[in-house]
Design an enzyme around this catalytic site. Structure first.
Site: not given
Lengths: 206, 153
Positions: B15, B21, B38
């Site tokens: 990711t 995040c 994520h």
């Protein structure tokens, strides 16, 4: 209005938001042109509602390095605002602003360049918010901005998380302007739930 | 963002640009089945618009494990690593005492603990973005950041 969600936004609401974005971005571009004392042509801004997982694609990848100017908005509405541009665009604009005193060839931004970038973001977001304030007759006070050079995904996670509370999409306005080069910038305004309502009703939408 | 993926060795899963995040990587070291989620927000119960499972630490981890078990991973062997949860700007809007990045990381850890999944390593906090790649083959979690050397946890 606790049930407000951007997921089920109707076409009419979207059009109003798009138009606000248009006017705001237009104002910001004018401010930029005045600041740089150059003629800058602006293309019609593109306004998109994007799914979170597609946000990065708009910039050519979530790991594209971008410059982000972020500030908090207070007054009649609460929220935050961000101006984003590709790192190269930011570097170029800043050096135009600094009239040859910067280091356009260097990879990194030095302290002066960061400061100039902050000012640039300040003026552009200020112009954007002024337009919004004029239209809605709402008082809008922006905070002092903060600058960050990092991956698009990382910078965007900040407004995305704020949008995340409202729904599963993010509203983004892309402005392309041209002087000698093609340059592009993105505006993201994130009003909180109540503020959306206030903006809409101040424009006669209920 | 708000997305997840599972994979089987020798594939890896990645990711890009984790900010506030958190990227939670989980694998079964025997079958080498792994996955990455994520997540953007700590708690699906705190807000109403919570249909997107991968958006929240609690439901995201549940969903990731569900998909891994489907592929044949064993629940009892699972182990995890987490990264992300940065505070990108000093004054983010949600002016709570703890930044949303920290809360995301804490929520992820609390959920893993609740599910009794071992947390082997973490690289969280600070103020910069991270791109991560996870290889269930070795359990290596590679972390890249702008202007910083690559790191493996």
């Amino acid at each position: 209005m606790g049930d407000f969600s951007l997921n089920d936004m109707t076409g009419e609401y979207m059009d109003v938001l798009k138009e606000l974005g248009n006017i705001g971005a237009g104002n910001a571009t004018t401010a930029l042109a005045q600041m740089l004392q150059e003629r800058i042509d602006m293309k019609v801004p593109q306004v998109d509602m994007l799914d979170f997982k597609d946000v990065g694609k708009a910039f050519g990848g979530e790991d594209t390095v971008m410059a982000g100017v972020y500030l908090v908005v207070e007054g009649d509405i609460q929220g935050s605002m961000m101006f984003l541009s590709k790192k190269e665009t930011a570097k170029y604009l800043v050096n135009q602003l600094m009239m040859g005193m910067g280091h356009p060839e260097a990879e990194e931004f030095d302290e002066m360049e960061l400061s100039a970038l902050m000012e640039l973001g300040n003026i552009m977001t200020g112009a954007y918010l002024n337009a919004l304030s004029d239209l809605t007759k709402l008082k809008i006070y922006p905070s002092v901005p903060e600058v960050k050079i990092d991956m698009a995904g990382a910078i965007l996670s900040v407004p995305a998380i704020e949008f995340g509370v409202l729904g599963d999409k993010i509203l983004m306005i892309q402005t392309k302007f041209t002087d000698y080069l093609d340059i592009d910038g993105y505006f993201i305004l994130v009003p909180d739930v109540d503020s959306y309502q206030k903006i809409m009703s101040s424009l006669g939408m209920n | 963002m708000a997305d997840l993926a599972v994979c089987k060795s020798p594939d890896g899963v990645t990711t890009l640009g984790l900010g506030s995040c958190v990227g939670i990587a989980i694998r079964d070291p025997l079958t080498k089945i792994g996955g990455l989620v994520h997540v953007m927000l700590p708690d699906s119960k705190a807000i109403k618009n919570n249909s997107c499972l991968a958006k929240f630490a609690d439901t995201g981890i549940d969903e990731l494990i569900r998909l891994m078990l489907q592929l044949g991973a064993s629940r009892s062997r699972l182990e995890a690593k987490i990264a992300g949860g940065a505070q990108m700007f000093a004054f983010q809007k949600n002016c709570e005492l703890v930044s949303v990045g920290d809360r995301n990381a804490e929520a992820a850890k609390a959920k893993l603990k609740e599910l009794q999944i071992r947390l082997l390593a973490e690289d969280t906090g600070q103020n910069y973005g991270r791109t991560v790649i996870y290889y269930p083959e070795t359990g290596d979690y590679i972390i890249r950041a702008v202007g910083k050397p690559e790191k493996v946890i």
